[in-house]
Design a protein around this motif. Structure first.
Motif, PDB file in Angstrom:
ATOM      1  N   GLU A   1     -87.055 -19.806 -38.759  1.00 18.51           N
ATOM      2  CA  GLU A   1     -86.261 -20.868 -40.007  1.00 18.51           C
ATOM      3  C   GLU A   1     -85.269 -19.920 -40.864  1.00 18.51           C
ATOM      4  O   GLU A   1     -84.383 -20.401 -41.041  1.00 18.51           O
ATOM      5  N   VAL A   2     -85.747 -18.670 -41.355  1.00 14.53           N
ATOM      6  CA  VAL A   2     -85.214 -17.976 -42.034  1.00 14.53           C
ATOM      7  C   VAL A   2     -84.046 -17.524 -41.365  1.00 14.53           C
ATOM      8  O   VAL A   2     -82.697 -17.316 -41.874  1.00 14.53           O
ATOM      9  N   ALA A   3     -84.083 -16.947 -40.087  1.00 14.89           N
ATOM     10  CA  ALA A   3     -83.241 -16.571 -39.133  1.00 14.89           C
ATOM     11  C   ALA A   3     -81.975 -17.584 -39.195  1.00 14.89           C
ATOM     12  O   ALA A   3     -80.744 -17.142 -39.148  1.00 14.89           O
ATOM     13  N   ALA A   4     -82.477 -18.636 -38.781  1.00 17.06           N
ATOM     14  CA  ALA A   4     -81.458 -19.755 -38.614  1.00 17.06           C
ATOM     15  C   ALA A   4     -80.532 -19.912 -40.079  1.00 17.06           C
ATOM     16  O   ALA A   4     -79.160 -20.146 -40.004  1.00 17.06           O
ATOM     17  N   ARG A   5     -81.046 -19.758 -41.028  1.00 12.49           N
ATOM     18  CA  ARG A   5     -80.477 -20.058 -42.349  1.00 12.49           C
ATOM     19  C   ARG A   5     -79.416 -18.902 -42.829  1.00 12.49           C
ATOM     20  O   ARG A   5     -78.361 -19.115 -43.329  1.00 12.49           O
TER      21      ARG A   5
ATOM     22  N   GLU B   1     -76.415 -19.289 -40.562  1.00 11.68           N
ATOM     23  CA  GLU B   1     -75.568 -20.286 -40.990  1.00 11.68           C
ATOM     24  C   GLU B   1     -74.437 -19.650 -42.130  1.00 11.68           C
ATOM     25  O   GLU B   1     -73.500 -20.169 -42.284  1.00 11.68           O
ATOM     26  N   SER B   2     -75.281 -18.470 -42.670  1.00 15.63           N
ATOM     27  CA  SER B   2     -74.335 -18.085 -43.743  1.00 15.63           C
ATOM     28  C   SER B   2     -73.129 -16.980 -43.144  1.00 15.63           C
ATOM     29  O   SER B   2     -72.391 -16.517 -44.178  1.00 15.63           O
ATOM     30  N   GLY B   3     -73.360 -16.626 -41.780  1.00 19.82           N
ATOM     31  CA  GLY B   3     -72.421 -15.837 -41.333  1.00 19.82           C
ATOM     32  C   GLY B   3     -72.954 -14.473 -41.031  1.00 19.82           C
ATOM     33  O   GLY B   3     -72.209 -13.562 -40.548  1.00 19.82           O
ATOM     34  N   ALA B   4     -74.146 -14.425 -41.578  1.00 18.93           N
ATOM     35  CA  ALA B   4     -74.807 -12.749 -41.168  1.00 18.93           C
ATOM     36  C   ALA B   4     -75.140 -12.698 -40.009  1.00 18.93           C
ATOM     37  O   ALA B   4     -75.629 -13.809 -39.124  1.00 18.93           O
TER      38      ALA B   4
ATOM     39  N   MET C   1     -91.740 -16.685 -45.223  1.00 21.48           N
ATOM     40  CA  MET C   1     -90.791 -16.967 -44.140  1.00 21.48           C
ATOM     41  C   MET C   1     -91.347 -18.352 -43.526  1.00 21.48           C
ATOM     42  O   MET C   1     -90.572 -19.015 -42.907  1.00 21.48           O
ATOM     43  N   LEU C   2     -92.676 -18.842 -43.864  1.00 20.27           N
ATOM     44  CA  LEU C   2     -93.106 -20.258 -43.192  1.00 20.27           C
ATOM     45  C   LEU C   2     -93.274 -21.071 -44.398  1.00 20.27           C
ATOM     46  O   LEU C   2     -93.240 -22.250 -44.125  1.00 20.27           O
TER      47      LEU C   2
ATOM     48  N   LEU D   1     -86.519 -18.210 -49.420  1.00 21.34           N
ATOM     49  CA  LEU D   1     -86.499 -16.657 -48.896  1.00 21.34           C
ATOM     50  C   LEU D   1     -85.041 -16.148 -48.378  1.00 21.34           C
ATOM     51  O   LEU D   1     -84.671 -15.212 -48.530  1.00 21.34           O
ATOM     52  N   ALA D   2     -84.376 -17.251 -47.739  1.00 19.15           N
ATOM     53  CA  ALA D   2     -83.355 -16.859 -47.032  1.00 19.15           C
ATOM     54  C   ALA D   2     -82.177 -16.532 -48.348  1.00 19.15           C
ATOM     55  O   ALA D   2     -81.232 -15.574 -47.938  1.00 19.15           O
ATOM     56  N   GLY D   3     -82.278 -17.372 -49.182  1.00 16.99           N
ATOM     57  CA  GLY D   3     -81.386 -17.333 -50.294  1.00 16.99           C
ATOM     58  C   GLY D   3     -81.458 -16.078 -50.977  1.00 16.99           C
ATOM     59  O   GLY D   3     -80.762 -15.152 -51.421  1.00 16.99           O
ATOM     60  N   VAL D   4     -82.922 -15.588 -51.207  1.00 18.43           N
ATOM     61  CA  VAL D   4     -83.285 -14.495 -51.730  1.00 18.43           C
ATOM     62  C   VAL D   4     -82.704 -13.299 -51.241  1.00 18.43           C
ATOM     63  O   VAL D   4     -82.038 -12.338 -51.717  1.00 18.43           O
ATOM     64  N   LEU D   5     -82.879 -13.320 -49.764  1.00 15.63           N
ATOM     65  CA  LEU D   5     -82.399 -12.274 -49.035  1.00 15.63           C
ATOM     66  C   LEU D   5     -80.900 -12.077 -49.231  1.00 15.63           C
ATOM     67  O   LEU D   5     -80.318 -10.516 -49.104  1.00 15.63           O
TER      68      LEU D   5
END
Length: 508
Positions: A19-23, A26-29, A235-236, A242-246
């Motif tokens: 889920e984190v990787a997908a988000r 989506e941000s372009g990373a 991540m779960l 978490l994605a936003g924080v990274l």
């Protein structure tokens, strides 16, 4: 473009980051969830020789294959060990290291030392990881995950997925020490702290301002922090957050802990009382501060002794060592000026798993002091500070006949959140129920860290229930380490009251 390399903790692989990787994508990373050797990729099975070095090499190869100019590498739990090893080999490729609810291992540290569950940790310490029968650690199932960290917030279906996809961990990845050259020591870092698992920005700020000196580096402007109100597997439990924080961490954002420029560390500032020097005798790791100079009429008369036990953990290479810190020197001189022998020692509490070793050091020092003809071996007090407070559990549980008093100043009296690696033996909150009529003098500061204050409250509640003999000296406006921070009349009066209370039990 930023590339994220995501490295999970034990028993898991790249699937944990779905889920984190997908988000992030989506941000372009660019996103590279790593599955290390033996962690679920059938193309790279583990064997008895799979160790930490194997996983470091996995990450180095992955980093070498990434074209993006900036690589942010994220280490969760055990994953921070191979992350730091790989960053040490390729520092020029790494834009930032993210510690995701992870420890802060140094050169020479093995991951086993940071396993929170004592039973698991002790079992791993005895696993050589070399034979066909003991080279793998079985994966947790169901409620067993809680022994590795808080499962707070993880949906039931995600826990079921962990059970289904988890694989045994090669024991060598935990037992092989991390080796670092220092090449990556200046890289920007971010700590992501999961509050339901016991870590917080408040605790970091406390460690920087009042904790052991090795934590001062956390105030470096290249270090940032974020908090997530969840358990050990964000991540779960909180993938969006978490994605936003990274992404924010990659941009250099986050909370920074600050100290005043050129500010002297708290533990090296002057003692709050102006106490004259006393004769000091140094034998090994033990210093004796004597009431009278050698040759004085009363120099050989046996005197009671107060043995001061410093807090920690303190890094083994810290200089000066605690016995030369002004606060402890001041206490020893003050005690000696009032007719007792002040004793200060360096003990080996270098990490949270070292309490048993530190207790041995203290016991050996006490026996050496009691055997000195200038010491009245039947009149000794033990005085504990800060993280050294846990060491008071032994004398509280079984008070020896020569022990006339136990003193504690801003003590930690139960392991703090995240201190699961502390041996179960060191629980003063429980031991006080067996102290009988042993006098206890406890100095409590009003501006204490909340987690430490909670352990003091629990201790006093137990002491009241069992009618233990506890005298509390309060410093309402005092900080942790107040003797070198708060040069106030209130603070000076508290030190004087505490010292005179202890000497009253020794000399009465």
């Amino acid at each position: 473009m930023t590339a994220f390399v995501l490295v999970s903790g034990p028993f898991t692989g790249g699937w944990l980051w779905q889920e984190v990787a997908a988000r992030l994508g989506e941000s372009g990373a660019e996103v590279y969830p790593a599955t290390l050797t033996g962690m679920g990729d059938p193309r790279r099975p583990a064997g008895p020789g799979t160790d930490l070095e194997t996983h470091i090499e996995d990450l180095v190869r992955l980093i070498d294959e990434i074209d993006a100019p900036e690589v942010v590498i994220v280490g969760h739990d055990y994953g921070i060990h191979p992350v730091l090893g790989a960053a040490d080999r390729r520092p020029e490729r790494i834009a930032r290291i993210v510690y995701l609810d992870a420890g802060m291992p140094q050169d020479g540290d093995a991951a086993v030392a940071l396993v929170p569950d004592q039973t698991i940790r002790e079992g791993l310490s005895h696993q050589g990881g070399q034979s066909e029968s003991d080279w793998r650690i079985p994966a947790p199932q169901h409620d067993e995950w809680q022994r590795w960290g808080s499962t707070d917030g993880i949906p039931a279906e995600a826990l079921a997925r962990m059970d289904r996809l988890a694989v045994p961990q090669p024991a060598g990845t935990f037992t092989q020490p991390l080796r670092l050259s220092g090449a990556g020591s200046g890289l920007p870092t971010t700590g992501v702290l999961c509050t339901a698992n016991g870590s917080s920005i408040e605790m970091v700020e406390f460690l920087v301002t009042s904790g052991p000196p090795q934590f001062r580096w956390l105030a470096d402007p290249r270090v940032t922090f974020f908090e997530l109100a969840t358990g050990h597997w964000p991540m779960l439990s909180s993938p969006d957050e978490l994605a936003g924080v990274l992404l924010r961490a990659a941009a250099g954002e986050g909370h920074r802990v600050t100290t005043a420029p050129g500010e002297q560390p708290a533990h090296l500032r002057t003692f709050l009382l102006d106490v004259e020097e006393r004769p000091r005798e140094r034998v090994g790791e033990v210093d004796l501060y004597l009431p009278d100079p050698p040759g004085a009429p009363d120099a050989e008369r046996p005197r009671p002794a107060v043995v001061f036990v410093h807090g920690g953990p303190v890094a083994p290479d810290e200089r000066p060592t605690p016995r030369d810190w002004p606060g402890y020197v001041g206490y020893c001189r003050y005690v000696a000026s009032l007719g007792a022998i002040g004793v200060m020692l360096d003990h080996r509490l270098h990490g949270l798993a070292d309490y048993a070793r530190a207790a041995e050091d203290v016991a050996a020092a006490v026996e050496r002091v009691r055997a000195d003809p200038r010491v009245d071996g039947d009149r000794v007090a033990l005085w504990y500070f800060s993280g050294g407070g846990l060491l008071s559990a032994d004398p509280l549980a079984e008070p020896p006949p020569w022990l006339r008093c136990v003193a504690m100043t801003y003590p930690v009296l139960a392991p703090l959140p995240g201190w699961g690696m502390v041996d179960a033996r060191f629980r003063p909150v429980q031991a006080v129920s067996r102290a009988g009529r042993l006098p206890v003098v406890l100095t409590r500061v009003g501006l204490e860290n909340a987690a430490i204050a909670a352990t003091v409250g629990e201790f006093l509640s137990t002491a009241e229930d069992c009618k233990a003999d506890v005298e509390v000296v309060d410093v309402p406006l005092g900080h942790h380490g107040f003797e070198t921070i708060d040069h106030t009349e209130e603070a000076r009066g508290a030190v004087e009251r505490a010292v005179r209370a202890v000497l009253g039990h020794l000399m009465g």
